[in-house]
Design a protein around this motif. Structure first.
Motif, PDB file in Angstrom:
ATOM      1  N   LEU A 157       0.535  -1.490  -0.273  1.00 19.07           N
ATOM      2  CA  LEU A 157       0.422  -0.323   0.016  1.00 19.07           C
ATOM      3  C   LEU A 157       1.090   1.553   0.308  1.00 19.07           C
ATOM      4  N   ILE A 158       1.852   1.586   0.833  1.00 15.46           N
ATOM      5  CA  ILE A 158       2.950   2.547   0.948  1.00 15.46           C
ATOM      6  C   ILE A 158       3.159   2.819  -0.245  1.00 15.46           C
ATOM      7  N   ALA A 159       4.201   1.339  -1.309  1.00 16.27           N
ATOM      8  CA  ALA A 159       4.611   1.676  -2.261  1.00 16.27           C
ATOM      9  C   ALA A 159       3.750   2.125  -3.587  1.00 16.27           C
ATOM     10  N   LEU A 160       2.108   1.647  -3.653  1.00 15.30           N
ATOM     11  CA  LEU A 160       1.462   2.502  -4.437  1.00 15.30           C
ATOM     12  C   LEU A 160       0.944   3.506  -4.127  1.00 15.30           C
ATOM     13  N   VAL A 161       0.781   4.277  -2.916  1.00 15.71           N
ATOM     14  CA  VAL A 161       0.578   5.465  -3.089  1.00 15.71           C
ATOM     15  C   VAL A 161       1.859   6.367  -2.844  1.00 15.71           C
ATOM     16  N   SER A 162       2.733   5.867  -2.893  1.00 12.26           N
ATOM     17  CA  SER A 162       3.829   7.172  -2.880  1.00 12.26           C
ATOM     18  C   SER A 162       4.554   6.735  -4.186  1.00 12.26           C
ATOM     19  N   ASN A 163       5.112   5.952  -4.742  1.00 12.40           N
ATOM     20  CA  ASN A 163       5.692   5.407  -5.902  1.00 12.40           C
ATOM     21  C   ASN A 163       4.654   4.815  -7.540  1.00 12.40           C
ATOM     22  N   GLY A 164       3.867   4.117  -6.850  1.00 14.12           N
ATOM     23  CA  GLY A 164       3.051   4.264  -8.660  1.00 14.12           C
ATOM     24  C   GLY A 164       2.345   2.719  -8.172  1.00 14.12           C
ATOM     25  N   LEU A 165       1.072   2.523  -9.273  1.00 14.57           N
ATOM     26  CA  LEU A 165       1.175   1.111  -9.755  1.00 14.57           C
ATOM     27  C   LEU A 165       2.663   0.086  -9.996  1.00 14.57           C
ATOM     28  N   THR A 166       3.348   0.143 -10.467  1.00 15.83           N
ATOM     29  CA  THR A 166       4.676  -0.391 -11.066  1.00 15.83           C
ATOM     30  C   THR A 166       5.509  -0.783  -9.677  1.00 15.83           C
ATOM     31  N   ASP A 167       5.305   0.054  -9.307  1.00 17.29           N
ATOM     32  CA  ASP A 167       6.790  -0.694  -7.986  1.00 17.29           C
ATOM     33  C   ASP A 167       5.608  -1.226  -7.089  1.00 17.29           C
ATOM     34  N   ALA A 168       4.219  -0.738  -7.039  1.00 20.32           N
ATOM     35  CA  ALA A 168       3.768  -1.782  -6.273  1.00 20.32           C
ATOM     36  C   ALA A 168       3.376  -3.319  -6.819  1.00 20.32           C
TER      37      ALA A 168
END
Length: 371
Positions: free
Chosen positions: A269-280
């Protein structure tokens, strides 16, 4: 001419089978009764188990202080206070960075929801704002219809949290007393038991203690391995809150299944809201790979060496424990299996036939008690 069955041997085999079946049935009945009694006393048994596991984690430092002249009460008090400080520090290490970046994360969540709405409005879904609004209205109506069940769920959750706090406090007090008076337990137990039990039970208890210590050490090592590998992956991708997420991964390793899922969900979730879908998605892949390696390769290998159990036995024990008692069962499956193996090995040593040295008329038993 074909051989015919002997009626005497057949009757003897049936009698032996019947006797063994009755004995096994009695053992199963006694086991079921013991488990039922333990279930009725679970509010006391569970803090006792947690206190023992915490004691195995903190006993090496206590033993070091006692060997250097510290009195038992002082050493136990110092280690208990240090444990509380470390636990509080871990919570602060997770909570403070999250609180300091909560605004940024909240903005990221709002931005992520907006991007999701824009993506849903385009092809191939082509969902309009009116459809999204109706979906929200339907969801709100369902929530209003299920207020009663939600209140029940909240009350149950509050009760669970309260019971968890009580368990933690009791386990902490028990840990202090175990650290303070633990070395006097086996001599006391020896004086209380009659005859052969005064020898057998203390030996099995000492071996069981070593087994629990090996289990806690292996869990700590596996958790550290998970935290390092996942933390390196998050750091390479530039995901924020790397250190709190690594600490959360390490702590959650002591709670199988749910702990790993919770830590992985937070990281994604933190990767999604900070770096976007690809990094998530990349973070999700890293977590899945690391946890698969940990669960199917590293953990069975490490625990099989420390506990004397085969890797397949550990996998089967965790599966059986999870199916019987959920998260608690999966947490206790490996140490329980190891304790059963300790008792079984000791019984085999005591019941084995004396081996005879070739060329001599002397016999000896191969049973040894590890230090």
């Amino acid at each position: 001419m074909p051989a015919t069955l002997s009626s005497q041997k057949t009757a003897a085999a049936l009698r032996t089978s019947a006797r063994v079946s009755v004995e096994l049935l009695l053992v199963l009945v006694m086991t079921a009764v013991a488990l039922w009694v333990m279930g009725r006393m679970w509010s006391v048994v569970w803090p006792l188990i947690v206190g023992l596991l915490l004691t195995t984690l903190t006993w090496p430092l206590t033993r070091f202080l006692r060997r250097h002249g510290w009195r038992p009460a002082l050493a136990a008090s110092a280690v208990t206070v240090l444990f509380l400080l470390v636990a509080t520090g871990i919570v602060a290490l997770i909570a403070v960075p999250v609180a300091s970046q909560s605004g940024e994360l909240a903005d990221g969540v709002v931005e992520g929801i907006q991007k999701l709405r824009e993506w849903a409005a385009g092809p191939p879904l082509n969902i309009g704002d009116d459809q999204i609004t109706r979906a929200f209205d339907t969801a709100i109506a369902r929530i209003q219809d299920s207020v009663g069940s939600m209140v029940t769920t909240v009350v149950t959750g509050v009760s669970t949290v309260f019971n968890g706090v009580v368990t933690a406090v009791l386990a902490l007090f028990l840990m202090f007393f175990f650290l303070k008076d633990g070395p006097r337990f086996l001599p006391w137990l020896t004086r209380q038991l009659p005859g052969r039990l005064a020898t057998d039970v203390p030996v099995v208890a000492a071996r069981g203690w070593e087994t629990l210590s090996a289990f806690v050490r292996s869990q700590a090592f596996v958790g550290l391995l998970d935290a390092v590998l996942i933390g390196i992956g998050l750091w390479i991708l530039g995901v924020p809150l790397v250190l709190p997420l690594a600490v959360l991964t390490f702590v959650s390793a002591f709670v199988p299944i749910v702990g790993a899922l919770f830590a992985g969900l937070v990281a994604v979730l933190i990767a999604l809201v900070s770096n976007g879908l690809t990094d998530a998605l990349i973070v999700l892949a890293i977590i899945v790979v690391v946890q698969q390696l940990e669960g199917n390769v590293f953990q069975p290998m490490i625990q099989s060496r420390g506990l004397g159990l085969h890797a397949a036995v550990i996998l089967l024990a965790v599966t059986l424990g999870a199916s019987l008692a959920g998260v608690v069962g999966s947490l206790l499956a490996v140490p329980v299996a190891a304790l059963i193996a300790v008792v079984w090995n000791y019984l085999r040593e005591q019941l084995s036939e004396p081996s005879q040295e070739p060329g001599t008329g002397e016999s000896h038993t191969g049973a040894t008690v590890p230090s």
